[in-house]
Write a protein that holds these residues in place. Structure first.
Motif, PDB file in Angstrom:
ATOM      1  N   PHE A 197       0.838  -1.204   0.000  1.00 56.92           N
ATOM      2  CA  PHE A 197       0.000   0.000   0.000  1.00 56.92           C
ATOM      3  C   PHE A 197       0.874   1.256   0.000  1.00 56.92           C
ATOM      4  CE2 PHE A 197      -2.003   3.534   2.174  1.00 56.92           C
ATOM      5  CZ  PHE A 197      -3.255   3.611   1.585  1.00 56.92           C
ATOM      6  N   ASP A 198       1.846   1.293   0.926  1.00 60.34           N
ATOM      7  CA  ASP A 198       2.737   2.449   1.035  1.00 60.34           C
ATOM      8  C   ASP A 198       3.595   2.588  -0.225  1.00 60.34           C
ATOM      9  OD1 ASP A 198       1.771   3.023   3.578  1.00 60.34           O
ATOM     10  OD2 ASP A 198       3.318   1.846   4.584  1.00 60.34           O
ATOM     11  N   TRP A 199       4.095   1.473  -0.743  1.00 56.50           N
ATOM     12  CA  TRP A 199       4.945   1.484  -1.933  1.00 56.50           C
ATOM     13  C   TRP A 199       4.168   2.002  -3.151  1.00 56.50           C
ATOM     14  CZ3 TRP A 199       4.804  -0.871  -6.733  1.00 56.50           C
ATOM     15  CH2 TRP A 199       5.994  -0.891  -7.469  1.00 56.50           C
ATOM     16  N   LEU A 200       2.914   1.547  -3.289  1.00 59.27           N
ATOM     17  CA  LEU A 200       2.075   1.942  -4.421  1.00 59.27           C
ATOM     18  C   LEU A 200       1.742   3.430  -4.351  1.00 59.27           C
ATOM     19  CD1 LEU A 200       0.792   0.340  -6.801  1.00 59.27           C
ATOM     20  CD2 LEU A 200      -1.321   0.242  -5.456  1.00 59.27           C
ATOM     21  N   LEU A 201       1.460   3.898  -3.155  1.00 59.12           N
ATOM     22  CA  LEU A 201       1.140   5.319  -2.975  1.00 59.12           C
ATOM     23  C   LEU A 201       2.369   6.176  -3.270  1.00 59.12           C
ATOM     24  CD1 LEU A 201      -0.959   7.414  -2.096  1.00 59.12           C
ATOM     25  CD2 LEU A 201      -0.270   7.015   0.277  1.00 59.12           C
ATOM     26  N   GLU A 202       3.510   5.762  -2.761  1.00 61.59           N
ATOM     27  CA  GLU A 202       4.749   6.533  -2.922  1.00 61.59           C
ATOM     28  C   GLU A 202       5.250   6.526  -4.360  1.00 61.59           C
ATOM     29  OE1 GLU A 202       7.695   9.011  -2.086  1.00 61.59           O
ATOM     30  OE2 GLU A 202       6.354   8.335  -0.483  1.00 61.59           O
ATOM     31  N   ASN A 203       5.207   5.373  -5.000  1.00 58.41           N
ATOM     32  CA  ASN A 203       5.804   5.224  -6.323  1.00 58.41           C
ATOM     33  C   ASN A 203       4.847   5.474  -7.486  1.00 58.41           C
ATOM     34  OD1 ASN A 203       8.741   4.060  -5.981  1.00 58.41           O
ATOM     35  ND2 ASN A 203       7.470   3.054  -4.437  1.00 58.41           N
ATOM     36  N   CYS A 204       3.538   5.296  -7.244  1.00 59.63           N
ATOM     37  CA  CYS A 204       2.559   5.401  -8.331  1.00 59.63           C
ATOM     38  C   CYS A 204       1.470   6.436  -8.087  1.00 59.63           C
ATOM     39  CB  CYS A 204       1.889   4.047  -8.581  1.00 59.63           C
ATOM     40  SG  CYS A 204       3.043   2.699  -8.882  1.00 59.63           S
ATOM     41  N   GLY A 205       1.360   6.890  -6.842  1.00 61.18           N
ATOM     42  CA  GLY A 205       0.263   7.792  -6.514  1.00 61.18           C
ATOM     43  C   GLY A 205      -1.090   7.123  -6.662  1.00 61.18           C
TER      44      GLY A 205
END
Length: 395
Positions: free
Chosen positions: A345-353
């Motif tokens: 979740f955090d990775w997707l938000l940080e890297n993909c918005g």
């Protein structure tokens, strides 16, 4: 006064609050970044024109002495029940008009129907699962057994004869996994329920997304289901009624337990504790089943299906395992790189918005998985899919 302390034990219901807080904090820290939300299962396409026209006409009717409607039948107006009858008959499933009960949504009935059952009953729910099934029973104080599902069985749990349950929840196509049962698989559940004198609560909220003829759209397509199942359905996903509120529950005449007829019990419950869905809303719901209504509705469903295809194609291109995406608006994917659900979740938000829903929020068996929804805007879904594909390919 004594309070119900079971409410204090709830955990799953805070899932979307936690997500909202995380997203808000990220947006505040990065005001320049566009965030695309593929997390919540809310629809985005407007109501069909014929539905709006029916609602407007009904509202005008209510402003006349001849057309005014006061208290209506608590179980729903005949014109809507007959329209639902025709919808099922078109798929080869026959229902009696008085087996159909109109409600203000599937979520309400999923909770309210439990009032027919003692708290001493044991409940079987799949894991991962729509959190409401769990919370409804935890707040009542029932014992819950979890039917563990996994990638190995396609997230479709099957009966276990060593497990004894009285109430069985089945959601097909499933929320959150998008997996859907065949008629043969549902027959095994019907046989299990009859053997154990159990009742199946069948959540068919997403039946409209099924296009594969091998998959059941109603549990009443299965022989024997009328003696052991209640089907609960919604206008939210088929017709965008998430903010308009209308659903229906089917309780067959044959369904009896301990000498009591559940159809009659549910009628008594509804006429005692519910005053019915507004006339204007029921007229709008009936318009869904007209020829023009079904054509407009299918156009909206195809819009969401295309979104699902865009997401699924992107995952295919970067070799990520998933289920759903076909016959369902949900895509349930294995988190890449061995990430856990919240980590992804955090990775997707940080890297993909991009915002999705951590699988562990739906149960222990959801750890390491993630849910994306096809209910977003088409152009934004395309952007999100490309961002996700590009980011995963760098891992």
């Amino acid at each position: 006064m004594k309070m119900n302390h079971h409410y204090g034990e709830l955990k799953a219901s805070y899932l979307f609050v936690d997500i909202a807080h995380k997203v808000a904090a990220y947006q505040e820290a990065h005001p320049e970044k566009e965030i695309i939300r593929l997390g919540i299962g809310d629809v985005t396409q407007p109501l069909a024109k014929c539905v709006v026209t029916a609602m407007q006409d009904a509202a005008a009717e209510m402003g006349t002495k001849e057309g005014f409607h006061g208290y209506g039948p608590e179980q729903g107006y005949p014109f809507l029940k007959q329209a639902i009858q025709g919808y099922y008959a078109g798929r080869g499933t026959q229902l009696a008009e008085d087996e159909i009960f109109i409600s203000d949504g599937a979520k309400s009935d999923l909770a309210n129907v439990l009032g027919l059952f003692d708290v001493d009953n044991t409940v079987l729910v799949p894991d991962p699962v729509y959190p409401t099934y769990v919370d409804d029973n935890v707040t009542d104080g029932r014992k819950i057994i979890y039917g563990r599902t996994s990638q190995e069985n396609g997230f479709l749990g099957m009966p276990d004869d060593s497990v004894k349950a009285d109430i069985i929840y089945i959601c097909s196509p499933n929320n959150p996994t998008g997996a859907a049962y065949t008629r043969e698989q549902l027959k095994a559940w019907v046989d299990y329920a009859k053997k154990n004198n159990a009742v199946i609560l069948y959540d068919a909220a997403y039946e409209c997304f099924i296009t594969d003829p091998a998959l059941a759209r109603s549990i009443f397509e299965v022989e024997g289901a009328r003696e052991c199942a209640i089907e609960i359905c919604s206008f939210s996903k088929i017709a965008g009624f998430t903010g308009t509120r209308c659903g229906y529950t089917i309780v067959p005449h044959e369904l009896e337990r301990e000498g009591m007829n559940l159809n009659k019990l549910w009628l008594r419950r509804q006429t005692t504790k519910f005053n019915g869905v507004p006339y204007v809303v029921q007229r709008a719901a009936a318009a869904v089943f007209t020829e023009s209504g079904m054509a407009e509705i299918q156009a909206n469903l195809d819009y969401y299906r295309q979104n699902a295809r865009v997401i699924a194609d992107a995952l295919d291109e970067c070799g990520v395992w998933y289920c759903g995406g076909k016959n369902s608006p949900y895509i349930w994917l294995r988190c890449p790189g061995g990430m856990k659900s919240w980590e992804f979740f955090d990775w997707l938000l940080e890297n993909c918005g991009v915002v999705g829903t951590p699988g562990v929020g739906f149960g222990e068996c959801g750890e390491g998985y993630f849910r994306l929804t096809a209910f977003g805007d088409a152009e934004k879904t395309k952007v999100a899919a490309q961002r996700i594909k590009a980011a995963i390919q760098t891992l």
